[in-house]
Motif scaffolding. Structure first.
Motif, PDB file in Angstrom:
ATOM      1  N   ALA A 105      30.003  61.460 -16.831  1.00 60.19           N
ATOM      2  CA  ALA A 105      29.708  62.858 -17.856  1.00 60.19           C
ATOM      3  C   ALA A 105      28.827  63.177 -18.474  1.00 60.19           C
ATOM      4  O   ALA A 105      28.903  62.394 -19.198  1.00 60.19           O
ATOM      5  CB  ALA A 105      31.596  62.750 -18.983  1.00 60.19           C
ATOM      6  N   PRO A 106      28.456  64.062 -18.792  1.00 59.14           N
ATOM      7  CA  PRO A 106      29.117  65.206 -18.488  1.00 59.14           C
ATOM      8  C   PRO A 106      28.416  64.865 -17.179  1.00 59.14           C
ATOM      9  O   PRO A 106      27.214  64.641 -16.675  1.00 59.14           O
ATOM     10  CB  PRO A 106      28.456  66.387 -18.576  1.00 59.14           C
ATOM     11  CG  PRO A 106      27.229  65.841 -19.545  1.00 59.14           C
ATOM     12  CD  PRO A 106      27.492  64.646 -19.928  1.00 59.14           C
ATOM     13  N   ARG A 107      28.825  65.789 -15.507  1.00 58.08           N
ATOM     14  CA  ARG A 107      28.408  65.718 -14.341  1.00 58.08           C
ATOM     15  C   ARG A 107      27.166  66.631 -14.343  1.00 58.08           C
ATOM     16  O   ARG A 107      27.647  67.529 -14.959  1.00 58.08           O
ATOM     17  CB  ARG A 107      29.820  66.220 -13.401  1.00 58.08           C
ATOM     18  CG  ARG A 107      30.951  65.418 -13.407  1.00 58.08           C
ATOM     19  CD  ARG A 107      31.192  65.666 -12.490  1.00 58.08           C
ATOM     20  NE  ARG A 107      32.616  64.440 -12.262  1.00 58.08           N
ATOM     21  CZ  ARG A 107      33.523  64.360 -11.582  1.00 58.08           C
ATOM     22  NH1 ARG A 107      33.139  65.361 -10.248  1.00 58.08           N
ATOM     23  NH2 ARG A 107      34.399  63.894 -11.415  1.00 58.08           N
ATOM     24  N   ARG A 108      26.324  66.127 -13.354  1.00 55.61           N
ATOM     25  CA  ARG A 108      25.697  67.221 -12.903  1.00 55.61           C
ATOM     26  C   ARG A 108      24.796  67.185 -10.855  1.00 55.61           C
ATOM     27  O   ARG A 108      25.036  65.884 -10.466  1.00 55.61           O
ATOM     28  CB  ARG A 108      23.824  66.574 -13.808  1.00 55.61           C
ATOM     29  CG  ARG A 108      24.190  66.803 -14.968  1.00 55.61           C
ATOM     30  CD  ARG A 108      23.859  68.086 -15.740  1.00 55.61           C
ATOM     31  NE  ARG A 108      23.688  68.131 -17.196  1.00 55.61           N
ATOM     32  CZ  ARG A 108      24.638  68.138 -17.614  1.00 55.61           C
ATOM     33  NH1 ARG A 108      25.419  67.781 -16.540  1.00 55.61           N
ATOM     34  NH2 ARG A 108      24.888  68.097 -19.078  1.00 55.61           N
ATOM     35  N   HIS A 109      24.213  68.260 -11.510  1.00 56.69           N
ATOM     36  CA  HIS A 109      23.394  67.481  -9.063  1.00 56.69           C
ATOM     37  C   HIS A 109      22.452  68.713  -9.946  1.00 56.69           C
ATOM     38  O   HIS A 109      22.019  69.848 -10.218  1.00 56.69           O
ATOM     39  CB  HIS A 109      24.833  69.148  -8.492  1.00 56.69           C
ATOM     40  CG  HIS A 109      24.043  69.084  -7.399  1.00 56.69           C
ATOM     41  ND1 HIS A 109      23.569  69.608  -6.763  1.00 56.69           N
ATOM     42  CD2 HIS A 109      24.113  67.562  -6.071  1.00 56.69           C
ATOM     43  CE1 HIS A 109      23.471  70.160  -5.607  1.00 56.69           C
ATOM     44  NE2 HIS A 109      24.019  68.878  -4.996  1.00 56.69           N
ATOM     45  N   PRO A 119      25.106  76.420 -14.257  1.00 55.68           N
ATOM     46  CA  PRO A 119      23.775  76.617 -13.939  1.00 55.68           C
ATOM     47  C   PRO A 119      23.468  76.285 -14.982  1.00 55.68           C
ATOM     48  O   PRO A 119      24.117  77.038 -15.649  1.00 55.68           O
ATOM     49  CB  PRO A 119      23.429  78.095 -12.811  1.00 55.68           C
ATOM     50  CG  PRO A 119      24.854  78.485 -12.416  1.00 55.68           C
ATOM     51  CD  PRO A 119      25.668  78.157 -13.021  1.00 55.68           C
ATOM     52  N   LEU A 120      22.297  75.272 -14.710  1.00 51.75           N
ATOM     53  CA  LEU A 120      21.671  75.129 -15.835  1.00 51.75           C
ATOM     54  C   LEU A 120      20.234  75.591 -15.856  1.00 51.75           C
ATOM     55  O   LEU A 120      18.917  75.918 -16.193  1.00 51.75           O
ATOM     56  CB  LEU A 120      21.797  73.576 -16.209  1.00 51.75           C
ATOM     57  CG  LEU A 120      22.787  72.874 -16.582  1.00 51.75           C
ATOM     58  CD1 LEU A 120      23.188  71.178 -16.590  1.00 51.75           C
ATOM     59  CD2 LEU A 120      23.642  73.777 -18.118  1.00 51.75           C
ATOM     60  N   PRO A 160      21.755  78.135 -21.640  1.00 54.14           N
ATOM     61  CA  PRO A 160      22.438  77.044 -22.322  1.00 54.14           C
ATOM     62  C   PRO A 160      22.646  76.004 -22.473  1.00 54.14           C
ATOM     63  O   PRO A 160      23.457  76.220 -21.624  1.00 54.14           O
ATOM     64  CB  PRO A 160      22.403  78.160 -23.701  1.00 54.14           C
ATOM     65  CG  PRO A 160      22.165  79.208 -23.217  1.00 54.14           C
ATOM     66  CD  PRO A 160      22.015  79.407 -21.437  1.00 54.14           C
ATOM     67  N   MET A 161      22.816  74.863 -22.822  1.00 59.09           N
ATOM     68  CA  MET A 161      23.928  73.460 -22.825  1.00 59.09           C
ATOM     69  C   MET A 161      25.262  74.411 -23.151  1.00 59.09           C
ATOM     70  O   MET A 161      25.197  74.727 -24.430  1.00 59.09           O
ATOM     71  CB  MET A 161      23.720  72.363 -23.376  1.00 59.09           C
ATOM     72  CG  MET A 161      22.066  71.921 -22.388  1.00 59.09           C
ATOM     73  SD  MET A 161      22.572  71.592 -21.019  1.00 59.09           S
ATOM     74  CE  MET A 161      23.009  69.358 -21.682  1.00 59.09           C
ATOM     75  N   PRO A 162      26.409  74.272 -22.192  1.00 60.52           N
ATOM     76  CA  PRO A 162      27.562  74.436 -22.607  1.00 60.52           C
ATOM     77  C   PRO A 162      27.865  73.790 -24.956  1.00 60.52           C
ATOM     78  O   PRO A 162      26.857  72.403 -24.769  1.00 60.52           O
ATOM     79  CB  PRO A 162      28.582  73.301 -21.938  1.00 60.52           C
ATOM     80  CG  PRO A 162      28.052  73.402 -20.666  1.00 60.52           C
ATOM     81  CD  PRO A 162      26.653  73.219 -21.331  1.00 60.52           C
TER      82      PRO A 162
END
Length: 448
Positions: free
Chosen positions: A195-199, A246-247, A277-279
């Motif tokens: 966490a926080p998960r990323r792909h 999406p980031l 933007p990041m959450p």
């Protein structure tokens, strides 16, 4: 006719006897090479297989159900073809060709599988430094030579680190100390489940020029990559970074790096760039001024003088069709030439010129400030422009003229009396309306 038949019969007998003799020689050669290999890997490791068939004219062998095990790693393959083997496992061995199917590599906490692995011109030198128990370590990765290699269907799983990596295809050429290497990857996917998960996904990655083995050796010995003279080319397409949403998206990233003993010239181009933007996104500055995300391109020309630690941007261009276009010319010092990760901590701005061509950003900023003050946007805009026009400072007057007609270009110059640390720039700019802060920045604005 009888003589011809006799000659043919004699030739067949010679071929059969010679073939049996050659096969016997190849068998003995293969068994000797396997015995050398088992001696070289030492008593704490094992090499096993189900069947081994010599390749008579290729100085090699075909194996099935291959397995290598030592206390730290296990490697298996359903079958292996090894050809054109010269040298010995004890004194350094060259493999003209290696083909492996269904490879599995297992270490504590990490498992890797490869559908197909093909290597040409692989040289394994003598083993590495002796281990504490007196046994000889296997060759270090930076001491291996490889003319070219390719693989398909790579999957790496590291449950302890919550990482999962897949690569559809990969190829490498000219790997080894002093060689200018080449890398080509297709369809890379990295899942980070912590966490926080990323792909992270990359459609294609091509790297030309660096001495990969030399860089690995530098990392092993010093913890950072050594400076190397020469040309490097990086080409990345289809880059995507996602979390729950999406980031980042990059259609194409190109980097050309020309390095000499005293200077680095780098040209970077990023096209089809989108960044969110990041959450929590509704609390981001971008969202507060009315934008969902940034979309545009970046182009930068950078020169770094290694001995003086100085950097020049000539220029850096960021073009966002929905916001505006900024062009930055800047000189910096105290550049950490061998430790770029610490650049923000040490680098200082000596001077900078910033040209801004507005498309919508100025209006969005004024509207956002108006909302935060509970005012009607047009009334707030008139108030701000009136206050700037009434200022005795020519820079504030220029800013007022720009806000009244933002289709004109705004130029901001920074000429601090003393170089200003990069980390302090954002704080200083937020206080630029204060004459004392503006003087510390050497800040001036104009509408050329």
């Amino acid at each position: 006719m009888k003589k011809l038949l006799s000659a043919l019969l004699l030739l067949i007998i010679i071929l059969i006897v010679g073939g049996l003799g050659l096969r016997h020689f190849a068998q003995r050669r293969m068994e000797s090479a396997i015995a050398d290999l088992r001696t070289a890997i030492g008593p704490n490791a094992s090499f096993t297989y189900a069947t081994a068939t010599p390749r008579m004219l290729a100085l090699g062998a075909r194996f099935t159900s291959v397995s290598y095990r030592d206390p730290t790693v296990t490697v298996t393959a359903s079958d292996a073809v090894v050809g054109r083997v010269t040298g010995t496992a004890l004194g350094g061995q060259r493999f003209g060709h290696i083909l492996l199917h269904d490879v599995q590599v297992m270490q504590p906490g990490v498992t890797a599988t490869i559908a197909l692995l093909e290597l040409d011109g692989l040289v394994l030198p003598n083993g590495g430094p002796a281990r504490p128990d007196g046994s000889e370590a296997p060759p270090r990765l930076d001491s291996v030579l490889l003319d070219k290699g390719g693989m398909r269907g790579l999957h790496v799983a590291a449950p302890a680190s919550q990482l999962d990596l897949t690569i559809d295809r990969a190829a490498i050429a000219q790997y080894g100390l002093g060689r200018m290497s080449h890398l080509d990857l297709n369809a890379l996917s990295l899942q980070i489940n912590l966490a926080p998960r990323r792909h992270v996904a990359i459609g294609r990655l091509r790297v030309d020029g660096p001495d990969f083995a030399g860089q690995i050796a530098s990392l092993v010995q010093s913890g950072h990559m050594v400076h190397a003279v020469g040309h490097r080319h990086f080409d990345v397409s289809g880059l995507a970074v996602d979390a729950a949403a999406p980031l980042l998206r990059i259609g194409h990233l190109l980097i050309d790096h020309e390095a000499t003993a005293n200077q680095d010239e780098v040209e970077t181009t990023v096209t089809d760039l989108s960044a969110w933007p990041m959450p929590p996104r509704d609390q981001s500055v971008l969202h507060m001024i009315g934008y969902d995300h940034f979309a545009g391109m970046i182009h930068a020309l950078t020169t770094v003088e290694r001995q003086s630690g100085q950097m020049s941007l000539h220029p850096l261009v960021i073009d966002a069709p929905g916001m505006g276009r900024v062009t930055i010319l800047a000189d910096l010092d105290q550049i950490p030439v061998d430790d770029p990760m610490s650049l923000m901590d040490t680098a200082r701005i000596v001077s900078a010129t910033i040209d801004w061509q507005d498309r919508s950003l100025a209006g969005h900023v004024l509207d956002g400030l108006a909302r935060s003050r509970g005012m009607e946007p047009d009334a707030y805009r008139r108030q701000v422009i009136g206050n700037l026009d009434a200022s005795p400072d020519p820079s504030m007057q220029a800013l007022g003229r720009f806000l009244a007609a933002p289709d004109r270009r705004l130029r901001i110059a920074l000429r601090p009396p003393r170089p200003l640390n990069l980390l302090m720039l954002g704080v200083a700019l937020s206080m630029a309306g204060d004459p004392a802060t503006a003087g510390m920045l050497g800040l001036s604005a104009s509408t050329p």
